[in-house]
Write an enzyme that holds these catalytic residues in place. Structure first.
Site, PDB file in Angstrom:
ATOM      1  CG  ASP A   1       8.341   9.976  22.693  1.00  0.00           C
ATOM      2  OD1 ASP A   1       7.262  10.116  22.084  1.00  0.00           O
ATOM      3  OD2 ASP A   1       8.591  10.572  23.747  1.00  0.00           O
TER       4      ASP A   1
ATOM      5  CB  THR B   1       7.452  16.787  23.970  1.00  0.00           C
ATOM      6  OG1 THR B   1       7.846  15.718  24.826  1.00  0.00           O
ATOM      7  CG2 THR B   1       7.043  16.221  22.631  1.00  0.00           C
ATOM      8  CB  THR B   2      10.515  17.779  28.332  1.00  0.00           C
ATOM      9  OG1 THR B   2       9.617  16.682  28.485  1.00  0.00           O
ATOM     10  CG2 THR B   2      10.675  18.470  29.666  1.00  0.00           C
TER      11      THR B   2
ATOM     12  CG  ASP C   1       5.804  12.175  25.999  1.00  0.00           C
ATOM     13  OD1 ASP C   1       6.852  12.468  25.408  1.00  0.00           O
ATOM     14  OD2 ASP C   1       4.680  12.308  25.490  1.00  0.00           O
TER      15      ASP C   1
END
Length: 560
Positions: free
Chosen positions: A396, A98-99, A65
């Site tokens: 998530d 998020t990445t 994550d």
């Protein structure tokens, strides 16, 4: 005779202050950010690798994550910290991507770096990037597909597809369908007006396999600390009355230095009896209310535990505040701060209460709640790190389903939306007559990093697959706009038909955040660092004390 033309030296900053400025400083910041991006780059997508992070305290975290990794890296470079902030804001706002947001920001900086080295002013690049971001967001809104005005059962199926897309890149991807069902059921039980995340409890129990995880349509929490009489209490009820308290049900110890003066020793017993009478009166009031289950945020002592056991009542003390709140929402019971004049309306109820063994732990389960606006997910797994990562993965998925319920617009995933935006922006760039044409084209090229990285992480030939995607997205009839990377076959596919969907809000937020982070880094051309401000706290505290002592001595001497 004084020398003509000599200028006196002007000192603005403290001695030892380090200043770096100009183009070298800007390029240094960009290089630092790209180093951070390279750390998380390989975690993108369903074939992304995991990172094992071992901190100074010995705690081990295994995760892919982006936000979790960025948070644990403890980055100290001031410019690179911007990428940490942008990743955490994406996590807080939408929960996923998020990445992606970090990788897009890194690629935008990489594209800008070439122009800055050639002497282009950063402001020109920033203006064009912001314009490109606006165009991209408008295009996402135009091509997103709405899920609104559909029956609930159909919406649940669509939400499940979104949850599965999110879980696809997580450690629990092998059981993505099982968990996607669980997540959708949990989110749809919430109050649709607020969709409050706090109303979904996640409990972690070591042991068993992932498939042993289950959802409680109500509240579940671990058995709290209890005294001897607890085992004599009933552990199952049908339609029980539930009393929630925020008071202690035990004999209170005297405060330190408390003093009771007696002129007659015989009166001592009456004081002791008064204490016992107070606790017995409280317990009698609880029983009189008709409650079958008594839960309190504060301690329930051994006397109270035995008292309730003798009368067939279940009790639990020191229940966590979040669990008490969920019981209140689910059963309708109201938290009481006194047991005098208890109103029957303040008691809650549920269809069934039971104590259940889950692995090595015992859990209290409240099911069939009339006001059920809450759910509890009980996660099982072999190791602590694995369960922690499963918890992060489900967080998530829950965030994505929640966002998709609030903003029911989806776009095809698998790099399809990025390729379509890249084609669209390349066309928009040709409408410009000034230098911004180059910069908008650079923005368009930067967006291709997502499908390219998906290919690289899966071990495919990125050049070949990107060429196929460009050809599909360039078709005049627009039939190829949903084509993205198929990580299962190593080719391309229509990701919308393959149910690889993502809420459009994820992509909008990622592009806006990445653009803002890029512009922020490009706008910095000087870094000032004062080493004296980095003195450890202990040293600075000692220096401050010495200064105060000196001032005090001076004043005393003056008055003497």
């Amino acid at each position: 005779m004084p020398m003509m033309g000599m200028q006196p030296q002007i000192i603005l900053l403290k001695e030892g202050t380090d200043t770096s400025q100009g183009k070298p400083q800007l390029l240094s910041n960009i290089n630092a950010c790209m180093a951070v991006v390279d750390t998380v780059r390989t975690t993108l997508g369903p074939r992304g690798m995991d990172k094992l992070i071992h901190d100074a305290k010995g705690a081990v975290t295994i995760s892919n994550d982006g936000a979790t990794i960025m948070k644990l890296l403890e980055i100290v470079h001031p410019a690179a910290k911007t990428l940490v902030d942008v990743s955490l804001s994406q996590d807080a706002e939408v929960g996923d991507g998020t990445t992606s947001v970090v990788i897009i920001a890194g690629e935008l900086l990489k594209e800008a770096k070439a122009y800055i080295e050639e002497g282009v002013h950063p402001r020109s690049i920033m203006k064009a990037f912001r314009q490109a971001s606006v165009y991209a967001v408008e295009q996402i809104k135009n091509i997103s597909i709405s899920l609104e005005d559909k029956p609930l059962e159909e919406i649940k199926v669509l939400l499940k597809k979104c949850a599965m897309t999110t879980l696809n890149s997580k450690l629990v991807s092998s059981e993505k369908e099982f968990f996607a069902d669980m997540v959708v059921e949990a989110v749809t039980t919430l109050d649709p007006a607020t969709l409050d995340l706090k109303m979904i409890g996640v409990k972690k129990v070591q042991g068993g396999g992932l498939r042993d995880s289950f959802m409680v349509d109500g509240v579940a929490f671990k058995k709290t600390f209890s005294y001897a009489g607890f085992e004599q209490q009933p552990k199952s009820f049908i339609n029980p009355k539930i009393l929630l308290l925020n008071i202690e049900l035990e004999l209170k110890a005297e405060k330190e230095n408390a003093e009771v003066r007696l002129d007659d020793p015989a009166k001592y017993q009456s004081i002791v009896d008064a204490e016992w009478n107070i606790i017995y009166e409280k317990l009698a009031n609880c029983v009189k209310s008709g409650a079958d289950i008594v839960l309190s945020r504060l301690a329930i002592g051994d006397l109270a535990t035995q008292y309730f056991a003798d009368r067939g009542i279940f009790c639990a003390g020191r229940v966590e505040a979040a669990d008490i709140e969920r019981v209140f929402k689910a059963t309708g019971a109201r938290v009481q701060t006194t047991v005098n004049n208890l109103d029957p309306v303040a008691l809650g109820t549920c269809a069934k209460f039971e104590e259940k063994q889950v692995g090595a732990e015992r859990y209290n389960l409240f099911t069939g709640c009339p006001h059920a606006r809450t759910a509890t997910l009980v996660l099982r797994g072999g190791s602590e790190q694995f369960i922690d990562e499963a918890d992060r993965s489900l967080h998530d998925a829950i965030m994505i389903v929640r966002r998709a319920l609030k903003h029911a617009q989806v776009v095809p995933g698998g790099g399809a939306i990025e390729m379509e935006l890249s084609k669209f922006l390349a066309g928009k760039a040709l409408e410009k007559k000034d230098k911004s044409q180059l910069f908008i084209e650079a923005f368009a090229k930067a967006l291709e990093v997502i499908p390219r990285q998906l290919c690289n992480n899966a071990g495919f030939d990125a050049t070949e697959i990107l060429n196929k995607l460009r050809q599909k997205h360039a078709l005049a009839d627009g039939s190829g706009k949903n084509f993205g990377v198929d990580v299962n076959s190593g080719d391309i596919c229509d990701t919308y038909d393959a149910f690889v969907w993502e809420p459009s809000l994820v992509k909008i937020n990622a592009i806006q955040s990445a653009t803002e982070a890029t512009c922020l880094i490009l706008s910095v051309d000087e870094t000032v660092r004062n080493p004296k401000s980095e003195v450890p706290d202990a040293a600075s505290g000692a220096a401050a004390k010495a200064a105060l002592a000196g001032r005090g001595a001076g004043r005393g001497g003056g008055r003497g």
